[in-house]
Design an enzyme around this catalytic site. Structure first.
Site, short mmCIF file in Angstrom:
data_model
loop_
_atom_site.label_atom_id
_atom_site.label_comp_id
_atom_site.label_asym_id
_atom_site.label_seq_id
_atom_site.Cartn_x
_atom_site.Cartn_y
_atom_site.Cartn_z
N ASP A 191 0.92 -0.99 -0.10
CA ASP A 191 -0.20 -0.03 0.14
C ASP A 191 1.06 1.17 0.04
OD1 ASP A 191 -2.40 1.76 0.42
OD2 ASP A 191 -3.36 0.10 0.90
N HIS A 266 -2.87 3.32 -4.79
CA HIS A 266 -2.48 2.97 -3.40
C HIS A 266 -0.77 2.23 -3.50
CE1 HIS A 266 -5.64 3.38 -0.59
NE2 HIS A 266 -6.38 3.10 -1.47
N GLU A 332 -10.08 2.49 -5.21
CA GLU A 332 -9.66 3.89 -4.94
C GLU A 332 -8.78 4.52 -5.65
OE1 GLU A 332 -11.11 4.72 -0.21
OE2 GLU A 332 -8.98 3.70 -0.56
N PHE A 424 -13.02 -4.66 10.81
CA PHE A 424 -12.66 -4.72 12.21
C PHE A 424 -11.99 -3.59 12.76
CE2 PHE A 424 -13.75 -9.56 12.78
CZ PHE A 424 -14.93 -9.27 12.41
N THR A 474 -5.02 -1.13 9.29
CA THR A 474 -4.05 -0.55 10.48
C THR A 474 -3.56 0.78 10.62
OG1 THR A 474 -2.27 -1.59 9.54
CG2 THR A 474 -3.55 -3.15 10.53
N GLU A 475 -4.52 1.73 10.26
CA GLU A 475 -4.01 3.17 10.13
C GLU A 475 -3.83 3.40 11.66
OE1 GLU A 475 -6.31 2.09 7.99
OE2 GLU A 475 -6.17 3.43 6.26
C1 TNX Z 1 -10.51 1.86 2.51
S1 TNX Z 1 -11.13 -1.19 1.80
C2 TNX Z 1 -9.43 1.21 1.88
C3 TNX Z 1 -8.22 1.12 2.79
C4 TNX Z 1 -8.43 1.82 4.10
C5 TNX Z 1 -9.61 1.32 4.67
C6 TNX Z 1 -9.72 2.08 6.09
C7 TNX Z 1 -10.44 -0.64 0.73
C8 TNX Z 1 -10.22 -1.49 -0.40
N1 TNX Z 1 -9.65 0.59 0.75
O1 TNX Z 1 -7.25 1.59 2.01
O2 TNX Z 1 -7.36 1.45 4.78
O3 TNX Z 1 -10.45 1.98 3.75
O4 TNX Z 1 -11.16 1.74 6.68
#
Ligand code: TNX
Length: 764
Positions: A191, A266, A332, A424, A474-475
């Site tokens: 990521d 990402h 995203e 979670f 895990t942010e």
């Molecule tokens: C969305 S779920 C993301 C992650 C983030 C997360 C935080 C997904 C496919 N992408 O990059 O860590 O929300 O909840």
């Protein structure tokens, strides 16, 4: 002295035998507990037919676990009075993962079609034993179990990019998963904030991309970016040797690891390592957290050398991981950089792609073709539906269930991971008194009640739902203890959703069984949440009056509350029926179990009384089903929205809010206000303007005032009340219309419809 030793031994025996009843999670398909026990002691051995060589590791697994609990070393394939027999036999009715276990006073027999089934039988056996109990005999209750799973994909994910935990934590995670018969570990290794897998061909991915300047002491979103010359000290990665070892460890426990090599977005970590991979090709430092200003986070989709790079990376990944599936991310992607990149635009032209979504689809399809040539299948987040799904891709539906429904209808396999309720990283209680989390509220009960097959699918389409998975981003989670806390006990609820037959599920019974698992967690020193003690305060309107319902998820609990701002005690009011709210007040409520106030803080809610309280609101455009707040009359429940996106707010996507309120009779009014939220990153903007109107008959409305928005649309977060004050007038009906916005230029959704979030129409 002697007496003291005896006393302690006695105590140990009491503790060890205190495992009353059988509390297996997930609940087996058929289970009959009989009288009597099988004793595991020095006269017990494990036996299996030595032609079934694969059972050797299963026998070792049982031996190691028993030794860890009691200190006994069970011998294998030697003659003893009592035996634990492991047998692979043909039993078509229980499938690949099923098992049958029969316990009598002289033998335990575990039979299955495969070694996987045997391991699951062993896991059930282990759950009947205490967690730790040295120097005493272990007792297994006599019983018969026939068991097999409802879903074949039972997943848990962990994000090791945002925080790196290392091999010991990962093994413990795998072990916990295995105890509850979860079978797939989705390992998020790539990521923006860290590349965590050694790739021999591209060493900088880990020498540069795995390390960042340490700002872990600050909240994710407010970390400053790295400055040139600062030392990158936080991070780490897995060497290929470590990965092989972890894959083996997981396989011994029936767990397949699916690595996620995220693309095409990402990937700021890869770009920090090799800047030529991005559209701008500008050097950048690894991200320290959530500040993306001037960072490239996408691969360039119009540059063939990016695909050469990815094919080489994926070749090494495939050589390491035996899994049929490789996860290629796809979520995203900010299409902005592709819009202004000559190479991406040229690609769109030459390949006759419709737009940047088409370019994303081209990217994923090209990678799928490569993976297919290597005999592997891809999984992607639901954004891979945009611009057309790759022919054989499996979709992970995370933005709700819509992507999963669409994919299943198009005959693609689906894994359900909707943010609500299986993220979670969201709160499980509180939020007061809980460790800081990303938002949202996924309580144990919400997870337990989850049904992975959406109602929208018919029986044939439903077959495409392979199962579900919980994701632990895990942010906000930085330690092993915190990882445990976020997944325990929610993972147990998910295990029961995925393994147990729907008709065998019972929230009450699950709670009873959970108690012995809590005890085991305690004995093993694991961190876990003991429950969501926060009282839920839910306003409802009845006959144009406002009431509140109080409820708690906790079994056998009472609720005590106050309305004078003081903390509830055992001498406060005990809740029995909905409470009528007829003046402005602060309500506080606590859960009480066995005469003790539970939870870190009492739940609290301010109610502000005004002239529209409890009145029915009708909408011209429907409120989004994802943001229903507390039901239809949330705008007149006396509760104002807070900065938490999910709570109290009604969301409208792409259209205007037009709300009509019938005050029940003509009233003198002199002000109307509408509370609104802005959250730029979540595509939520204040309305362009709000129009307030009144009417006597509900047919002819007269404009009172229009209040324009004056806040900068780029402001990240804000709450604002659009308010009209005016000379007293008489009205029975009030209409409030708020104009929606498109996402502004520069926003990742530029030109697309935004959301408006509204709460409480205050009429005075
Ligand atoms: C969305 S779920 C993301 C992650 C983030 C997360 C935080 C997904 C496919 N992408 O990059 O860590 O929300 O909840």
């Amino acid at each position: 002295m002697k007496i003291r030793i005896l006393f302690f031994l006695n105590l140990a025996v009491t503790v060890c035998l205190a495992q009353i009843g059988v509390s297996i999670i997930p609940q087996p398909v058929i289970m009959k507990v009989n009288s009597g026990n099988f004793i595991i002691d020095a006269h017990t051995a494990i036996q299996f037919n030595s032609n079934q060589k694969e059972l050797k590791s299963a026998a070792d697994f049982l031996t190691t676990n028993v030794k860890n609990i009691s200190g006994y070393s069970l011998q294998i394939n030697v003659a003893k009075q009592k035996v634990i027999q492991l047998m692979i036999v043909e039993m078509p009715q229980i499938g690949d993962e099923g098992y049958q276990m029969d316990v009598t006073t002289t033998s335990v027999t575990i039979k299955a079609n495969t070694k996987s089934g045997i391991i699951y039988g062993i896991q059930s056996l282990l759950q009947t034993l205490p967690a730790i109990c040295t120097n005493v005999t272990l007792q297994v209750p006599c019983m018969n179990i026939t068991d097999y799973p409802r879903f074949k994909y039972r997943g848990m994910h962990i994000d090791e990019s945002r925080h790196f935990f290392g091999p010991d934590v990962v093994k413990e995670y795998i072990n916990l998963m295995a105890s509850y018969k979860m079978n797939t570990f989705h390992w998020h290794l790539v990521d923006d904030q860290g590349w965590r897998i050694e790739i021999k061909k591209y060493p900088k991915l880990t020498s540069v991309g795995a390390w960042r300047v340490d700002h872990n002491d600050k909240v994710w979103g407010s970390r400053p970016q790295a400055k040139p010359g600062e030392e990158a000290t936080y991070g780490g990665y897995y060497s290929q040797e470590q990965i092989k070892e972890i894959i083996k460890y997981a396989a011994e426990r029936n767990i397949t690891i699916i690595p996620e090599i995220e693309m095409p977005g990402h990937v700021a970590s890869a770009i920090a390592s090799y800047p030529a991979l991005s559209c701008t090709q500008k050097p950048q430092l690894p991200l320290t957290g959530g500040n993306y200003t001037d960072m490239s986070s996408n691969y360039c989709a119009g540059n063939d050398s990016v695909f050469t790079f990815l094919e080489k990376v994926l070749t090494e990944v495939i050589e390491l991981f035996p899994s049929k599936y490789i996860h290629i991310g796809g979520d995203e992607v900010d299409k902005g950089p592709w819009k202004v990149c000559p190479k991406c635009q040229a690609k769109i032209k030459t390949d006759h792609l419709v737009n940047e979504e088409g370019l994303q689809s081209y990217f994923i399809k090209r990678i799928e073709k490569f993976m297919k040539s290597k005999n592997r299948k891809i999984i992607g987040w639901d954004e891979i539906l945009e611009g057309g799904l790759a022919p054989e891709a499996t979709v992970m539906s995370w933005r709700g269930e819509a992507g999963g429904i669409e994919a299943a209808k198009a005959q693609h396999d689906v894994i359900m991971t909707p943010g609500s309720p299986v993220y979670f990283d969201h709160y499980q209680a509180g939020p007061e008194g809980e460790p800081l989390a990303i938002g949202g509220m996924n309580t144990l009960k919400k997870v337990y009640d989850y049904e992975p097959i959406p109602k929208e699918l018919n029986a044939i389409e439903a077959k495409y739902i392979l199962g579900a998975q919980a994701n632990l981003w895990t942010e906000y989670v930085t330690t092993a203890e915190h990882v445990e806390y976020m997944v325990l006990p929610r993972m147990l609820a998910l295990a029961e959703v995925l393994w147990t037959q729907k008709e065998n599920k019972s929230w009450e019974n699950f709670n009873e069984r959970l108690q012995s698992h809590f005890k085991a967690f305690g004995q093993k020193g694991l961190h876990f949440s003991s429950g969501n003690f926060t009282v839920s305060i839910k306003p409802t309107s009845q006959n144009a009056k406002l009431f509140v319902n109080l409820s708690t998820e906790i079994m056998n609990a009472q609720i005590y509350y106050t309305t004078d701002g003081t903390e509830p005690t055992l001498s406060s009011n005990k809740y029995t029926d909905p409470i009528e709210i007829n003046l402005s007040l602060l309500l506080k409520a606590s859960t009480v179990v066995n005469g003790r106030i539970m939870g870190a803080q009492a739940a609290r809610q301010n109610f502000v009384l005004h002239k529209a309280i409890g009145k029915t609101v009708t909408y011209t455009n429907p409120v989004s089903k994802y943001y229903p707040a507390d039901g239809p009359n949330s705008l007149t429940d006396g509760v104002k929205g807070t900065d938490a996106v999910g709570k109290h707010w009604h969301g409208f996507s792409g259209n205007d809010l037009i709300a009509n309120i019938d005050l029940g009779e003509e009233k003198n009014i002199q002000s109307i206000g509408l509370g609104c939220l802005q959250n730029y990153n979540d595509w939520i903007f204040l309305p362009q303007s709000v129009l307030f109107e009144s009417s006597i008959d509900g047919i002819i409305f007269t404009e009172i005032k229009t209040i324009p928005n004056t806040l900068d649309i780029k402001q990240k977060k804000a709450m604002f009340e659009f308010k009209a004050d005016f000379p007293i007038l008489s009205a029975r009906y009030v209409r409030v219309s708020a104009k929606n916005n498109l996402c502004p230029v520069g926003h990742s959704g530029a030109g697309k419809p935004g959301w408006i979030f509204v709460d409480e129409i205050v009429v005075e």
